[in-house]
Design a protein around this motif. Structure first.
Motif, PDB file in Angstrom:
ATOM      1  N   VAL A   1       6.835   9.801  -9.936  1.00  8.28           N
ATOM      2  CA  VAL A   1       5.264   9.619  -9.332  1.00  8.28           C
ATOM      3  C   VAL A   1       5.971   8.626  -7.824  1.00  8.28           C
ATOM      4  CG1 VAL A   1       2.914   8.303 -10.373  1.00  8.28           C
ATOM      5  CG2 VAL A   1       4.724   9.108 -12.138  1.00  8.28           C
ATOM      6  N   GLN A   2       4.260   9.476  -7.065  1.00  4.77           N
ATOM      7  CA  GLN A   2       4.104   8.913  -5.918  1.00  4.77           C
ATOM      8  C   GLN A   2       2.573   8.589  -6.383  1.00  4.77           C
ATOM      9  OE1 GLN A   2       4.628  11.670  -2.899  1.00  4.77           O
ATOM     10  NE2 GLN A   2       6.888  10.362  -2.704  1.00  4.77           N
ATOM     11  N   LEU A   3       1.788   7.476  -5.517  1.00  2.00           N
ATOM     12  CA  LEU A   3       0.975   7.277  -5.350  1.00  2.00           C
ATOM     13  C   LEU A   3       0.178   6.549  -4.266  1.00  2.00           C
ATOM     14  CD1 LEU A   3       0.948   4.826  -8.672  1.00  2.00           C
ATOM     15  CD2 LEU A   3       0.083   6.604  -8.855  1.00  2.00           C
ATOM     16  N   GLN A   4      -1.041   6.954  -3.873  1.00  2.00           N
ATOM     17  CA  GLN A   4      -1.119   6.623  -2.529  1.00  2.00           C
ATOM     18  C   GLN A   4      -2.433   6.748  -2.814  1.00  2.00           C
ATOM     19  OE1 GLN A   4       0.758   7.474   0.162  1.00  2.00           O
ATOM     20  NE2 GLN A   4      -1.218   6.103   1.317  1.00  2.00           N
ATOM     21  N   ALA A   5      -2.392   4.826  -2.041  1.00  2.00           N
ATOM     22  CA  ALA A   5      -3.664   4.383  -1.793  1.00  2.00           C
ATOM     23  C   ALA A   5      -4.208   4.316  -0.581  1.00  2.00           C
ATOM     24  CB  ALA A   5      -3.643   3.473  -2.711  1.00  2.00           C
ATOM     25  N   SER A   6      -5.624   4.405  -0.516  1.00  2.00           N
ATOM     26  CA  SER A   6      -6.412   3.809   0.506  1.00  2.00           C
ATOM     27  C   SER A   6      -7.796   3.418   0.649  1.00  2.00           C
ATOM     28  CB  SER A   6      -6.867   5.718   1.536  1.00  2.00           C
ATOM     29  OG  SER A   6      -7.641   6.228   0.572  1.00  2.00           O
ATOM     30  N   GLY A   7      -8.362   2.423   1.296  1.00  2.00           N
ATOM     31  CA  GLY A   7      -9.359   1.602   1.034  1.00  2.00           C
ATOM     32  C   GLY A   7      -8.639   0.507   1.669  1.00  2.00           C
ATOM     33  N   GLY A   8     -10.025  -0.596   1.694  1.00  4.82           N
ATOM     34  CA  GLY A   8      -9.434  -1.754   1.502  1.00  4.82           C
ATOM     35  C   GLY A   8     -10.151  -2.269   2.640  1.00  4.82           C
ATOM     36  N   GLY A   9      -9.378  -3.451   3.173  1.00  2.00           N
ATOM     37  CA  GLY A   9     -10.378  -4.033   4.946  1.00  2.00           C
ATOM     38  C   GLY A   9     -10.785  -5.787   4.502  1.00  2.00           C
ATOM     39  N   SER A  10     -11.806  -5.662   4.755  1.00  2.99           N
ATOM     40  CA  SER A  10     -12.196  -7.509   5.787  1.00  2.99           C
ATOM     41  C   SER A  10     -14.150  -6.723   4.947  1.00  2.99           C
ATOM     42  CB  SER A  10     -11.925  -7.735   6.509  1.00  2.99           C
ATOM     43  OG  SER A  10     -10.182  -7.771   6.655  1.00  2.99           O
ATOM     44  N   VAL A  11     -14.616  -8.214   4.579  1.00  5.26           N
ATOM     45  CA  VAL A  11     -15.431  -7.705   4.299  1.00  5.26           C
ATOM     46  C   VAL A  11     -16.172  -9.537   3.925  1.00  5.26           C
ATOM     47  CG1 VAL A  11     -15.590  -5.378   2.998  1.00  5.26           C
ATOM     48  CG2 VAL A  11     -15.191  -7.511   1.756  1.00  5.26           C
ATOM     49  N   GLN A  12     -16.998  -9.043   3.864  1.00  6.51           N
ATOM     50  CA  GLN A  12     -17.944 -11.097   3.614  1.00  6.51           C
ATOM     51  C   GLN A  12     -17.999 -10.859   2.691  1.00  6.51           C
ATOM     52  OE1 GLN A  12     -18.738 -13.538   6.152  1.00  6.51           O
ATOM     53  NE2 GLN A  12     -17.793 -12.265   7.631  1.00  6.51           N
ATOM     54  N   ALA A  13     -18.727 -12.255   1.616  1.00 10.50           N
ATOM     55  CA  ALA A  13     -18.597 -12.232   0.442  1.00 10.50           C
ATOM     56  C   ALA A  13     -20.075 -11.395  -0.328  1.00 10.50           C
ATOM     57  CB  ALA A  13     -18.590 -14.216   0.110  1.00 10.50           C
ATOM     58  N   GLY A  14     -19.971 -11.091  -1.261  1.00  8.46           N
ATOM     59  CA  GLY A  14     -20.438 -10.924  -1.573  1.00  8.46           C
ATOM     60  C   GLY A  14     -21.598  -8.748  -1.579  1.00  8.46           C
TER      61      GLY A  14
ATOM     62  N   TRP B   1       4.022   1.983  -9.395  1.00  7.75           N
ATOM     63  CA  TRP B   1       3.597   1.487  -8.222  1.00  7.75           C
ATOM     64  C   TRP B   1       2.844   1.884  -6.869  1.00  7.75           C
ATOM     65  CZ3 TRP B   1       0.695  -3.186 -10.199  1.00  7.75           C
ATOM     66  CH2 TRP B   1       1.835  -3.382 -11.159  1.00  7.75           C
ATOM     67  N   GLY B   2       1.873   2.294  -6.491  1.00  6.49           N
ATOM     68  CA  GLY B   2       2.119   2.746  -4.707  1.00  6.49           C
ATOM     69  C   GLY B   2       2.151   1.185  -3.856  1.00  6.49           C
ATOM     70  N   GLN B   3       1.773   2.016  -2.656  1.00  7.91           N
ATOM     71  CA  GLN B   3       1.497   0.131  -2.026  1.00  7.91           C
ATOM     72  C   GLN B   3       0.421  -0.157  -1.792  1.00  7.91           C
ATOM     73  OE1 GLN B   3       0.736   3.371  -0.713  1.00  7.91           O
ATOM     74  NE2 GLN B   3      -0.743   3.659   0.734  1.00  7.91           N
ATOM     75  N   GLY B   4       0.589  -1.634  -1.513  1.00  7.86           N
ATOM     76  CA  GLY B   4      -0.665  -2.584  -1.485  1.00  7.86           C
ATOM     77  C   GLY B   4      -1.054  -2.409  -0.442  1.00  7.86           C
ATOM     78  N   THR B   5      -2.304  -2.197  -0.419  1.00 11.41           N
ATOM     79  CA  THR B   5      -3.269  -2.890   0.201  1.00 11.41           C
ATOM     80  C   THR B   5      -4.384  -3.945   0.797  1.00 11.41           C
ATOM     81  OG1 THR B   5      -5.351  -0.970   1.230  1.00 11.41           O
ATOM     82  CG2 THR B   5      -5.497  -1.466  -1.331  1.00 11.41           C
ATOM     83  N   LEU B   6      -4.697  -4.050   1.604  1.00 13.73           N
ATOM     84  CA  LEU B   6      -5.172  -6.011   1.433  1.00 13.73           C
ATOM     85  C   LEU B   6      -6.967  -5.984   1.365  1.00 13.73           C
ATOM     86  CD1 LEU B   6      -4.407  -8.691   1.996  1.00 13.73           C
ATOM     87  CD2 LEU B   6      -4.429  -8.532   4.665  1.00 13.73           C
ATOM     88  N   VAL B   7      -7.235  -6.912   0.454  1.00 15.04           N
ATOM     89  CA  VAL B   7      -8.566  -7.006   0.603  1.00 15.04           C
ATOM     90  C   VAL B   7      -8.720  -8.661   0.863  1.00 15.04           C
ATOM     91  CG1 VAL B   7     -10.345  -6.878  -0.814  1.00 15.04           C
ATOM     92  CG2 VAL B   7      -9.106  -5.291  -0.672  1.00 15.04           C
ATOM     93  N   THR B   8      -9.609  -8.748   2.049  1.00 16.37           N
ATOM     94  CA  THR B   8     -10.128 -10.066   2.828  1.00 16.37           C
ATOM     95  C   THR B   8     -11.233  -9.931   2.400  1.00 16.37           C
ATOM     96  OG1 THR B   8      -8.009 -10.086   4.314  1.00 16.37           O
ATOM     97  CG2 THR B   8      -9.312 -11.429   5.012  1.00 16.37           C
TER      98      THR B   8
END
Length: 114
Positions: A1-14, A104-111
C-alpha cells in the motif's frame, strides 16, 4: 500500500485546513483509512478513522471540529479541520489498515499559531 498525503501548512488559531490522502495497492489493506498525528515530544495518536462503509471514529480532542470522509472509488480520504487550536500542531500521517498492521504515508506538518 502506498499513501500520498497533501495539504497542511501554517494557520492562525480558529482557521481551517484540509488534508487529503490518496491510497493505492491492495484494496483489502485500505479497509480502514485515517489520520494519526505526532506532536513534538509526544507519542503518535489517532486523530480520526473511517471504514469503507463510512463508520467513523474520532479522538475526543477533535470531536466537533474535525470531519473525516472518504471516496471509495478513488481510495482517497480527507480530513477537514476547523477551529484549529495551537495544540493541534503536529505532523499528521495518513494511515490505512486491513485490520492487522497500519501502513503509513509521509507526514505533513500542520502548525497552528495563537
Amino acid at each position: 500500500v502506498q499513501l500520498q498525503a497533501s495539504g497542511g501548512g501554517s494557520v492562525q488559531a480558529g482557521e481551517s485546513l484540509q488534508l487529503s490522502c490518496a491510497g493505492s495497492g491492495s484494496s483489502f489493506r485500505l479497509k480502514v483509512m485515517g489520520w494519526h498525528r505526532q506532536a513534538p515530544d509526544k507519542q503518535r495518536e489517532m486523530v480520526a478513522t473511517i471504514t469503507r462503509d463510512g463508520s467513523t471514529n474520532y479522538a475526543d480532542s477533535v470531536k466537533g471540529r474535525f470531519t473525516i470522509s472518504r471516496d471509495n472509488a478513488k481510495n482517497t480520504v480527507h480530513l477537514q479541520m476547523n477551529s484549529l487550536k495551537p495544540e493541534d500542531t503536529a505532523v499528521y500521517y495518513c494511515a490505512a489498515t486491513g485490520g492487522y498492521t497500519w501502513s503509513w504515508g509521509q507526514g505533513t506538518l500542520v502548525t497552528v499559531s495563537s
